[in-house]
Scaffold this active site. Structure first.
Site, PDB file in Angstrom:
ATOM      1  N   SER A 189      56.442  41.036  30.016  1.00 48.76           N
ATOM      2  CA  SER A 189      55.380  41.889  30.610  1.00 48.76           C
ATOM      3  C   SER A 189      55.888  42.678  31.785  1.00 48.76           C
ATOM      4  O   SER A 189      56.583  42.194  32.460  1.00 48.76           O
ATOM      5  CB  SER A 189      54.205  41.102  30.714  1.00 48.76           C
ATOM      6  OG  SER A 189      53.058  41.995  31.752  1.00 48.76           O
ATOM      7  N   TYR A 202      50.008  34.030  35.157  1.00 45.11           N
ATOM      8  CA  TYR A 202      50.472  34.530  34.101  1.00 45.11           C
ATOM      9  C   TYR A 202      51.686  35.368  34.414  1.00 45.11           C
ATOM     10  O   TYR A 202      52.636  35.445  33.764  1.00 45.11           O
ATOM     11  CB  TYR A 202      49.298  35.245  33.528  1.00 45.11           C
ATOM     12  CG  TYR A 202      49.745  36.445  32.433  1.00 45.11           C
ATOM     13  CD1 TYR A 202      49.903  35.998  31.191  1.00 45.11           C
ATOM     14  CD2 TYR A 202      50.275  37.883  32.890  1.00 45.11           C
ATOM     15  CE1 TYR A 202      50.247  36.994  30.053  1.00 45.11           C
ATOM     16  CE2 TYR A 202      50.501  38.670  31.859  1.00 45.11           C
ATOM     17  CZ  TYR A 202      50.559  38.214  30.488  1.00 45.11           C
ATOM     18  OH  TYR A 202      50.981  39.086  29.598  1.00 45.11           O
TER      19      TYR A 202
HETATM   20  P1  NAD Z   1      46.476  39.021  21.332  1.00 49.02           P
HETATM   21  O1  NAD Z   1      45.379  38.166  21.772  1.00 49.02           O
HETATM   22  O2  NAD Z   1      46.383  39.907  20.099  1.00 49.02           O
HETATM   23  O3  NAD Z   1      47.877  37.937  20.881  1.00 49.02           O
HETATM   24  C1  NAD Z   1      48.352  36.703  21.851  1.00 49.02           C
HETATM   25  C2  NAD Z   1      48.212  35.698  20.801  1.00 49.02           C
HETATM   26  O4  NAD Z   1      48.523  34.592  21.194  1.00 49.02           O
HETATM   27  C3  NAD Z   1      46.716  35.480  19.974  1.00 49.02           C
HETATM   28  O5  NAD Z   1      46.626  35.983  18.802  1.00 49.02           O
HETATM   29  C4  NAD Z   1      47.011  33.673  19.791  1.00 49.02           C
HETATM   30  O6  NAD Z   1      47.299  33.563  18.246  1.00 49.02           O
HETATM   31  C5  NAD Z   1      48.308  33.336  20.380  1.00 49.02           C
HETATM   32  N1  NAD Z   1      47.901  32.166  21.457  1.00 49.02           N
HETATM   33  C6  NAD Z   1      47.398  31.969  22.620  1.00 49.02           C
HETATM   34  N2  NAD Z   1      47.270  31.019  22.795  1.00 49.02           N
HETATM   35  C7  NAD Z   1      47.847  29.972  21.986  1.00 49.02           C
HETATM   36  C8  NAD Z   1      48.014  28.569  21.712  1.00 49.02           C
HETATM   37  N3  NAD Z   1      47.736  27.806  22.459  1.00 49.02           N
HETATM   38  N4  NAD Z   1      48.572  28.322  20.569  1.00 49.02           N
HETATM   39  C9  NAD Z   1      48.998  29.435  19.443  1.00 49.02           C
HETATM   40  N5  NAD Z   1      48.947  30.567  19.721  1.00 49.02           N
HETATM   41  C10 NAD Z   1      48.378  30.965  20.834  1.00 49.02           C
HETATM   42  O7  NAD Z   1      47.174  39.742  22.660  1.00 49.02           O
HETATM   43  P2  NAD Z   1      48.552  40.641  22.652  1.00 49.02           P
HETATM   44  O8  NAD Z   1      48.339  41.182  23.789  1.00 49.02           O
HETATM   45  O9  NAD Z   1      48.965  41.109  21.403  1.00 49.02           O
HETATM   46  O10 NAD Z   1      49.455  39.425  23.205  1.00 49.02           O
HETATM   47  C11 NAD Z   1      50.791  39.106  22.651  1.00 49.02           C
HETATM   48  C12 NAD Z   1      51.948  39.104  23.853  1.00 49.02           C
HETATM   49  O11 NAD Z   1      51.897  40.342  24.583  1.00 49.02           O
HETATM   50  C13 NAD Z   1      51.378  38.012  24.755  1.00 49.02           C
HETATM   51  O12 NAD Z   1      52.712  37.478  25.160  1.00 49.02           O
HETATM   52  C14 NAD Z   1      50.944  38.774  25.924  1.00 49.02           C
HETATM   53  O13 NAD Z   1      51.337  38.040  27.272  1.00 49.02           O
HETATM   54  C15 NAD Z   1      51.955  40.011  25.739  1.00 49.02           C
HETATM   55  N6  NAD Z   1      51.653  40.897  26.809  1.00 49.02           N
HETATM   56  C16 NAD Z   1      50.348  41.838  26.343  1.00 49.02           C
HETATM   57  C17 NAD Z   1      50.199  42.868  27.112  1.00 49.02           C
HETATM   58  C18 NAD Z   1      48.893  43.702  26.849  1.00 49.02           C
HETATM   59  O14 NAD Z   1      48.391  44.451  27.596  1.00 49.02           O
HETATM   60  N7  NAD Z   1      48.059  43.554  25.755  1.00 49.02           N
HETATM   61  C19 NAD Z   1      50.913  43.253  28.187  1.00 49.02           C
HETATM   62  C20 NAD Z   1      51.930  42.624  28.382  1.00 49.02           C
HETATM   63  C21 NAD Z   1      52.350  41.328  27.588  1.00 49.02           C
END
Ligand code: NAD
Ligand code: MG
Length: 297
Positions: A189, A202
Site C-alpha cells: 500500500s 496497518y
Molecule cells: P476487500 O475488502 O475487497 O478485500 C480484502 C479481503 O481480505 C476481503 O475480501 C477478505 O476476503 C480478506 N480477508 C480479510 N481478513 C481475512 C482473514 N482473516 N482471512 C481470510 N481472508 C481475509 O478490499 P481491497 O481493498 O480489495 O483489499 C485488498 C488488498 O488491497 C488488501 O491487502 C488491502 O490492504 C490492499 N489495499 C487496499 C487499498 C484500498 O484503498 N482499497 C489501498 C492499499 C492497499
C-alpha cells in the site's frame, strides 16, 4: 469500461466524490456498496497472457482480488480464491465469472490468521488446480483507530496476523509447489511509505510486506521465482467502508488524488497481470504503485 478496451477514459467514466456515507460490518460485501465497485466484470478483455497458468489469490471475493481473479481467468488461468466464510455471496459471483471463461474456479473459504488453515489452503489449491505457479497474497485487514492509546493488542495482533503472518505462512507452504518461473505478488500500500495517523498498525504491516517482497526476491532469484508487490492508493472497495476509514472520510474518498477520484479495482488488475506473465521475466523485488497520480513512489 477499463483501459483494456484501449478507448481513452472519459471524464465521467468512473464515480467521483462526494459519495453516500455508508458503513458495513467487517468484512463487508462489494455487492452492498454504493456505487458498486467496477472489477472489470463487463470490460476486461483477455489476450492469452496467462494461458495454462494456475493461480491462488487470497481475498479473491471482492475488491482488488476479485478484479485480479477476473483478469487472470480472462487471460487463460485457472484460479483458486480464498475469502472469509461471511463473504460467500461475493465469492459465488467470482466463481461464476471465472467459470464463464471456461476456466477452473476453486473456492476455499477460511480464516488465514491460522497457520494450519494457511497450509490446508495451499495444499487444497495445489491439489484442485493440479499445480500452482502464481500466488497473490492480497487479503488484508484495515481498521482505523485514532490513537495508540485505544489500539488494543487484539486489534494489533489481528492486523499483523492477517497482513504479515498469513503472507509468510502461505508463501512458505506454496514454495513446496511453485516451479521455476513462478510469480509471487503481494499487495502492499502507499501506507508503507506515507502512513496515516489513524492507520498505525496497518501501515506497519504494509511496510513489512514491501520489505518481505524485496528480501524474498533475493532469496528466490536463483530458482527463477519472481517476487513483487503492488502498492495501491485509494481504491473503492469494501475494506474502506467496513472500518477502514471513518464514515465522514468515505464521502470524500479519493478526492485528494490528482485524478480527483478513487481508483476502481478494474484499474489495478492489469499490474497484477503484467507482474505474473512470463513476458515480464526480469522484474523482481519491485513495488509498483497505482495511486491516482501523486508521484510519491
Ligand atoms: P476487500 O475488502 O475487497 O478485500 C480484502 C479481503 O481480505 C476481503 O475480501 C477478505 O476476503 C480478506 N480477508 C480479510 N481478513 C481475512 C482473514 N482473516 N482471512 C481470510 N481472508 C481475509 O478490499 P481491497 O481493498 O480489495 O483489499 C485488498 C488488498 O488491497 C488488501 O491487502 C488491502 O490492504 C490492499 N489495499 C487496499 C487499498 C484500498 O484503498 N482499497 C489501498 C492499499 C492497499
Ligand atoms: Mg471481501
Amino acid at each position: 469500461m477499463t483501459s483494456s478496451t484501449n478507448k481513452p477514459i472519459s471524464a465521467n467514466q468512473y464515480p467521483t466524490p462526494p459519495f453516500k456515507r455508508q458503513h458495513q460490518a467487517f468484512p463487508g460485501l462489494a455487492s452492498e456498496m454504493n456505487p458498486k465497485p467496477d472489477h472489470g466484470e463487463e470490460s476486461y478483455q483477455g489476450n492469452g497472457r496467462l494461458d495454462g497458468r494456475k493461480a491462488l489469490i487470497t481475498g479473491g471475493d471482492s475488491g482488488i482480488g476479485r478484479a485480479v481473479a477476473i483478469a487472470y481467468a480472462r487471460e487463460g488461468a485457472d484460479v483458486a480464491i480464498n475469502y472469509l466464510p461471511d463473504e460467500e455471496q461475493d465469492a459465488a459471483e467470482v466463481v461464476r465469472l471465472i467459470e464463464a471463461e471456461g476456466r477452473k474456479a476453486v473456492a476455499i473459504p477460511g480464516d488465514i490468521r491460522s497457520e494450519e488453515f494457511c497450509q490446508q489452503l495451499v495444499n487444497q489449491a495445489n491439489e484442485k488446480l493440479g499445480g500452482l505457479d502464481i500466488l497473490v497474497n492480497n487479503a488484508g485487514r484495515q481498521q482505523y483507530n485514532k490513537s495508540i492509546r485505544t489500539l488494543s493488542t487484539e486489534d494489533f495482533d489481528a492486523t499483523f496476523k492477517t497482513n504479515v503472518y498469513a503472507m509468510f505462512w502461505i508463501t512458505k507452504a506454496a514454495l513446496e509447489y511453485l516451479p521455476s518461473g513462478s510469480s509471487i505478488i503481494n499487495t502492499s500500500s502507499v501506507q508503507a511509505y506515507e502512513p496515516s495517523a489513524i492507520l498505525l498498525d496497518y501501515a506497519q504491516t504494509k511496510a513489512a510486506i514491501a520489505a518481505f517482497t524485496k528480501s524474498l526476491a533475493k532469496q528466490l532469484g536463483e530458482q527463477q521465482i519472481r517476487v513483487n508487490a503492488v502498492a495501491p492508493g485509494p481504491y473503492w472497495t469494501a475494506l474502506q467502508v467496513c472500518g477502514g476509514q471513518p464514515p465522514e472520510k468515505i464521502e470524500q474518498f479519493g478526492a485528494t488524488a490528482p485524478l480527483s477520484r478513487p481508483g476502481q479495482p478494474a484499474e489495478i488488475a492489469p499490474l497484477y497481470v503484467t507482474l505474473a506473465e512470463t513476458a515480464n521475466s526480469y522484474t523482481s523485488g519491485q513495488v509498483w504503485c497505482s495511486d491516482g497520480g501523486t508521484g510519491t513512489l
